[in-house]
Motif scaffolding. Sequence first.
Motif, PDB file in Angstrom:
ATOM      1  N   GLN A   1       0.856  -1.190   0.000  1.00 56.76           N
ATOM      2  CA  GLN A   1       0.000   0.000   0.000  1.00 56.76           C
ATOM      3  C   GLN A   1       0.892   1.241   0.000  1.00 56.76           C
ATOM      4  O   GLN A   1       1.908   1.290   0.715  1.00 56.76           O
ATOM      5  CB  GLN A   1      -0.873  -0.009   1.262  1.00 56.76           C
ATOM      6  N   VAL A   2       0.529   2.239  -0.797  1.00 53.56           N
ATOM      7  CA  VAL A   2       1.274   3.508  -0.783  1.00 53.56           C
ATOM      8  C   VAL A   2       1.132   4.112   0.614  1.00 53.56           C
ATOM      9  O   VAL A   2       0.026   4.199   1.150  1.00 53.56           O
ATOM     10  CB  VAL A   2       0.706   4.466  -1.856  1.00 53.56           C
ATOM     11  N   SER A   3       2.269   4.487   1.203  1.00 55.33           N
ATOM     12  CA  SER A   3       2.211   5.023   2.572  1.00 55.33           C
ATOM     13  C   SER A   3       1.663   6.453   2.542  1.00 55.33           C
ATOM     14  O   SER A   3       1.770   7.153   1.525  1.00 55.33           O
ATOM     15  CB  SER A   3       3.598   5.000   3.214  1.00 55.33           C
ATOM     16  N   PRO A   4       1.086   6.901   3.661  1.00 53.39           N
ATOM     17  CA  PRO A   4       0.531   8.261   3.692  1.00 53.39           C
ATOM     18  C   PRO A   4       1.589   9.325   3.357  1.00 53.39           C
ATOM     19  O   PRO A   4       1.281  10.283   2.636  1.00 53.39           O
ATOM     20  CB  PRO A   4       0.049   8.414   5.145  1.00 53.39           C
ATOM     21  N   GLN A   5       2.829   9.134   3.833  1.00 56.34           N
ATOM     22  CA  GLN A   5       3.876  10.126   3.544  1.00 56.34           C
ATOM     23  C   GLN A   5       4.170  10.188   2.036  1.00 56.34           C
ATOM     24  O   GLN A   5       4.369  11.266   1.470  1.00 56.34           O
ATOM     25  CB  GLN A   5       5.204   9.793   4.256  1.00 56.34           C
ATOM     26  N   VAL A   6       4.187   9.008   1.407  1.00 55.86           N
ATOM     27  CA  VAL A   6       4.462   8.951  -0.037  1.00 55.86           C
ATOM     28  C   VAL A   6       3.306   9.615  -0.796  1.00 55.86           C
ATOM     29  O   VAL A   6       3.530  10.436  -1.699  1.00 55.86           O
ATOM     30  CB  VAL A   6       4.683   7.484  -0.492  1.00 55.86           C
ATOM     31  N   PHE A   7       2.101   9.289  -0.397  1.00 56.63           N
ATOM     32  CA  PHE A   7       0.924   9.874  -1.049  1.00 56.63           C
ATOM     33  C   PHE A   7       0.965  11.403  -0.951  1.00 56.63           C
ATOM     34  O   PHE A   7       0.813  12.114  -1.958  1.00 56.63           O
ATOM     35  CB  PHE A   7      -0.355   9.318  -0.400  1.00 56.63           C
ATOM     36  N   ASP A   8       1.244  11.902   0.266  1.00 53.00           N
ATOM     37  CA  ASP A   8       1.277  13.359   0.463  1.00 53.00           C
ATOM     38  C   ASP A   8       2.382  14.009  -0.369  1.00 53.00           C
ATOM     39  O   ASP A   8       2.210  15.123  -0.874  1.00 53.00           O
ATOM     40  CB  ASP A   8       1.504  13.690   1.954  1.00 53.00           C
ATOM     41  N   ALA A   9       3.499  13.302  -0.510  1.00 52.85           N
ATOM     42  CA  ALA A   9       4.608  13.865  -1.293  1.00 52.85           C
ATOM     43  C   ALA A   9       4.261  13.938  -2.783  1.00 52.85           C
ATOM     44  O   ALA A   9       4.717  14.835  -3.495  1.00 52.85           O
ATOM     45  CB  ALA A   9       5.866  13.018  -1.084  1.00 52.85           C
ATOM     46  N   MET A  10       3.424  13.012  -3.241  1.00 52.92           N
ATOM     47  CA  MET A  10       3.102  12.937  -4.674  1.00 52.92           C
ATOM     48  C   MET A  10       2.031  13.940  -5.110  1.00 52.92           C
ATOM     49  O   MET A  10       2.087  14.460  -6.228  1.00 52.92           O
ATOM     50  CB  MET A  10       2.593  11.519  -5.027  1.00 52.92           C
ATOM     51  N   VAL A  11       1.061  14.156  -4.234  1.00 58.60           N
ATOM     52  CA  VAL A  11      -0.132  14.920  -4.627  1.00 58.60           C
ATOM     53  C   VAL A  11       0.170  16.282  -5.279  1.00 58.60           C
ATOM     54  O   VAL A  11      -0.406  16.609  -6.325  1.00 58.60           O
ATOM     55  CB  VAL A  11      -1.110  15.050  -3.422  1.00 58.60           C
ATOM     56  N   PRO A  12       1.097  17.081  -4.728  1.00 61.95           N
ATOM     57  CA  PRO A  12       1.325  18.394  -5.348  1.00 61.95           C
ATOM     58  C   PRO A  12       1.717  18.308  -6.824  1.00 61.95           C
ATOM     59  O   PRO A  12       1.397  19.206  -7.608  1.00 61.95           O
ATOM     60  CB  PRO A  12       2.492  18.973  -4.537  1.00 61.95           C
ATOM     61  N   TYR A  13       2.368  17.186  -7.207  1.00 61.86           N
ATOM     62  CA  TYR A  13       2.831  17.064  -8.601  1.00 61.86           C
ATOM     63  C   TYR A  13       1.699  16.638  -9.540  1.00 61.86           C
ATOM     64  O   TYR A  13       1.837  16.679 -10.754  1.00 61.86           O
ATOM     65  CB  TYR A  13       4.026  16.081  -8.670  1.00 61.86           C
ATOM     66  N   LEU A  14       0.578  16.204  -8.936  1.00 61.40           N
ATOM     67  CA  LEU A  14      -0.594  15.879  -9.750  1.00 61.40           C
ATOM     68  C   LEU A  14      -1.530  17.087  -9.828  1.00 61.40           C
ATOM     69  O   LEU A  14      -2.511  17.076 -10.542  1.00 61.40           O
ATOM     70  CB  LEU A  14      -1.339  14.675  -9.145  1.00 61.40           C
ATOM     71  N   LYS A  15      -1.222  18.089  -9.024  1.00 61.93           N
ATOM     72  CA  LYS A  15      -2.068  19.280  -8.983  1.00 61.93           C
ATOM     73  C   LYS A  15      -1.279  20.499  -9.469  1.00 61.93           C
ATOM     74  O   LYS A  15      -1.087  20.700 -10.654  1.00 61.93           O
ATOM     75  CB  LYS A  15      -2.613  19.485  -7.562  1.00 61.93           C
ATOM     76  N   ASP A  16      -0.759  21.271  -8.519  1.00 61.95           N
ATOM     77  CA  ASP A  16      -0.166  22.562  -8.879  1.00 61.95           C
ATOM     78  C   ASP A  16       1.211  22.456  -9.538  1.00 61.95           C
ATOM     79  O   ASP A  16       1.566  23.261 -10.384  1.00 61.95           O
ATOM     80  CB  ASP A  16      -0.053  23.441  -7.620  1.00 61.95           C
ATOM     81  N   HIS A  17       2.005  21.459  -9.128  1.00 58.23           N
ATOM     82  CA  HIS A  17       3.380  21.360  -9.652  1.00 58.23           C
ATOM     83  C   HIS A  17       3.401  20.487 -10.903  1.00 58.23           C
ATOM     84  O   HIS A  17       4.091  19.478 -10.951  1.00 58.23           O
ATOM     85  CB  HIS A  17       4.313  20.768  -8.593  1.00 58.23           C
ATOM     86  N   PHE A  18       2.617  20.878 -11.888  1.00 55.62           N
ATOM     87  CA  PHE A  18       2.403  19.997 -13.045  1.00 55.62           C
ATOM     88  C   PHE A  18       3.350  20.272 -14.215  1.00 55.62           C
ATOM     89  O   PHE A  18       3.256  19.655 -15.262  1.00 55.62           O
ATOM     90  CB  PHE A  18       0.943  20.111 -13.521  1.00 55.62           C
ATOM     91  N   GLY A  19       4.282  21.170 -14.019  1.00 50.84           N
ATOM     92  CA  GLY A  19       5.131  21.581 -15.139  1.00 50.84           C
ATOM     93  C   GLY A  19       5.905  20.439 -15.771  1.00 50.84           C
ATOM     94  O   GLY A  19       6.227  19.446 -15.113  1.00 50.84           O
ATOM     95  N   ASN A  20       6.197  20.601 -17.056  1.00 52.26           N
ATOM     96  CA  ASN A  20       7.042  19.624 -17.743  1.00 52.26           C
ATOM     97  C   ASN A  20       8.484  19.858 -17.281  1.00 52.26           C
ATOM     98  O   ASN A  20       9.007  20.970 -17.431  1.00 52.26           O
ATOM     99  CB  ASN A  20       6.927  19.830 -19.258  1.00 52.26           C
ATOM    100  N   PRO A  21       9.132  18.834 -16.729  1.00 53.07           N
ATOM    101  CA  PRO A  21      10.488  19.032 -16.200  1.00 53.07           C
ATOM    102  C   PRO A  21      11.483  19.550 -17.251  1.00 53.07           C
ATOM    103  O   PRO A  21      12.552  20.051 -16.890  1.00 53.07           O
ATOM    104  CB  PRO A  21      10.892  17.647 -15.701  1.00 53.07           C
ATOM    105  N   SER A  22      11.149  19.448 -18.532  1.00 52.25           N
ATOM    106  CA  SER A  22      12.061  19.951 -19.568  1.00 52.25           C
ATOM    107  C   SER A  22      11.821  21.423 -19.891  1.00 52.25           C
ATOM    108  O   SER A  22      12.605  22.026 -20.639  1.00 52.25           O
ATOM    109  CB  SER A  22      11.906  19.143 -20.857  1.00 52.25           C
ATOM    110  N   SER A  23      10.739  22.006 -19.358  1.00 53.20           N
ATOM    111  CA  SER A  23      10.437  23.407 -19.674  1.00 53.20           C
ATOM    112  C   SER A  23      11.378  24.344 -18.930  1.00 53.20           C
ATOM    113  O   SER A  23      11.797  24.045 -17.812  1.00 53.20           O
ATOM    114  CB  SER A  23       8.989  23.733 -19.281  1.00 53.20           C
ATOM    115  N   ILE A  24      11.647  25.496 -19.556  1.00 56.59           N
ATOM    116  CA  ILE A  24      12.680  26.347 -18.959  1.00 56.59           C
ATOM    117  C   ILE A  24      12.144  27.329 -17.920  1.00 56.59           C
ATOM    118  O   ILE A  24      12.906  27.899 -17.158  1.00 56.59           O
ATOM    119  CB  ILE A  24      13.518  27.115 -20.022  1.00 56.59           C
ATOM    120  N   TYR A  25      10.826  27.532 -17.878  1.00 55.65           N
ATOM    121  CA  TYR A  25      10.293  28.434 -16.852  1.00 55.65           C
ATOM    122  C   TYR A  25      10.293  27.719 -15.492  1.00 55.65           C
ATOM    123  O   TYR A  25      10.490  26.496 -15.409  1.00 55.65           O
ATOM    124  CB  TYR A  25       8.890  28.919 -17.236  1.00 55.65           C
TER     125      TYR A  25
END
Length: 392
Positions: free
Chosen positions: A14-38
């Motif tokens: 099972q995904v641990s609560p800490q792992v889940f919490d760490a992932m969520v921002p990247y599915l929401k606000d931190h959605f940028g493409n890691p190759s983008s320059i901004y």
Amino acid sequence: MDRFVYADNAATTQVSPQVFDAMVPYLKDHFGNPSSIYKLGRDASKDIEAARVKVAAALNAEPREIFFTSCGSESDNWALKGAMQLMSKKGKKHLITTVIEHHAILHTAQALERQGYEVTYLPVNDMGLVSAEDVKKAIRPDTALVSVMYANNEIGTIQPVAEIGKICHDAGVLFHTDAVQAIGAVEIDVKAQNIDMLSLSAHKFHGPKGVGAFYCRKGLVLPNLIDGGGQERSKRAGTENTAYIIGLGTAIEIACANIAEKNARLIPMREKLIDTILTTIPRCRLNGDREKRLPGNVNISFEGVEGESLLLMLDMNGICASSGSACTSGSLDPSHVLLAIGLVHEVAHGSLRLSLSDVNTMEDVDYILEKLPPVIEKLRAMSPLWERINKG
Ligand code: PLP
């Protein structure tokens, strides 16, 4: 149903609560493409690199030696196909592996055979142990690679990886280990253990499914796995699965931070299960090595019992377990691992794998020990095979 006990952590965790919490921002606000320059993109890229540092630290590797993949199977494929293709240019077309590997290795080795490579499949002893001496004897002048799993997914046997790594290096042969089941269970040091390549998968240590990593020692330049953009130093192209990579980084950091402490809790649970089952249920046997064993692995065969029925009846009691590897359940073929350690088909069919993780408790163990014996008794009472066994 009085309780739910998940005892199939070798299949997935099972995904641990800490792992889940760490992932969520990247599915929401931190959605940028890691190759983008901004900044939105740059931040994602920075966080991926931080995850890479965590994976490297868990293995005593360098961050640039870590490549993110989609799973353990992908890493295994890259190791075997990549290394064999590379070494074949030097006339080395022989691969050594073992008969008890996961299908991600075995089927890849068979695919290589179909392409004209030669493969030696080493046997194991009745505990599921590979002999380092056998590895040494199997090495030939044209041997390119040895691939031996760190720990077996079914019977939990831990292999003499450092010893095999040294033999390979002394012989100038590459060494890969499938460590999918070992991460967070044993201390791994790729340098001290002479490991050139290693595969791991996040979902086995409370990370998400569908993300893995591949360690490839610097200086060893394998062919690209996916051609395309510049991701993963152009070796494995494709826009990064940022959230899952962050999840993997968080999960491996937690899993490898307190291995000794975790095992001090897990081993007594494993031992109580093994001891109680072996002493209270007649005609059963432990599979795998008693000492060189994953801290959460229990694998026991019950004569006169059919594995699938056992799993279904345990499920009715709220217990999730396995009778072979996750990948072979659904198939009625007996496990290749159990056959390799010398079990006959009928006994292999009646095997139960219970795999614990650090979220299990002694209450879970007691619950399993309360439910299992009457289930076995019931199944045996209905089994013509058990009747025959009893009549001798
Ligand atoms: N290798 C071993 C030893 C495994 O146990 C597994 C999964 O069960 C794999 C490889 C495959 O990993 P994944 O499911 O991430 O492809």
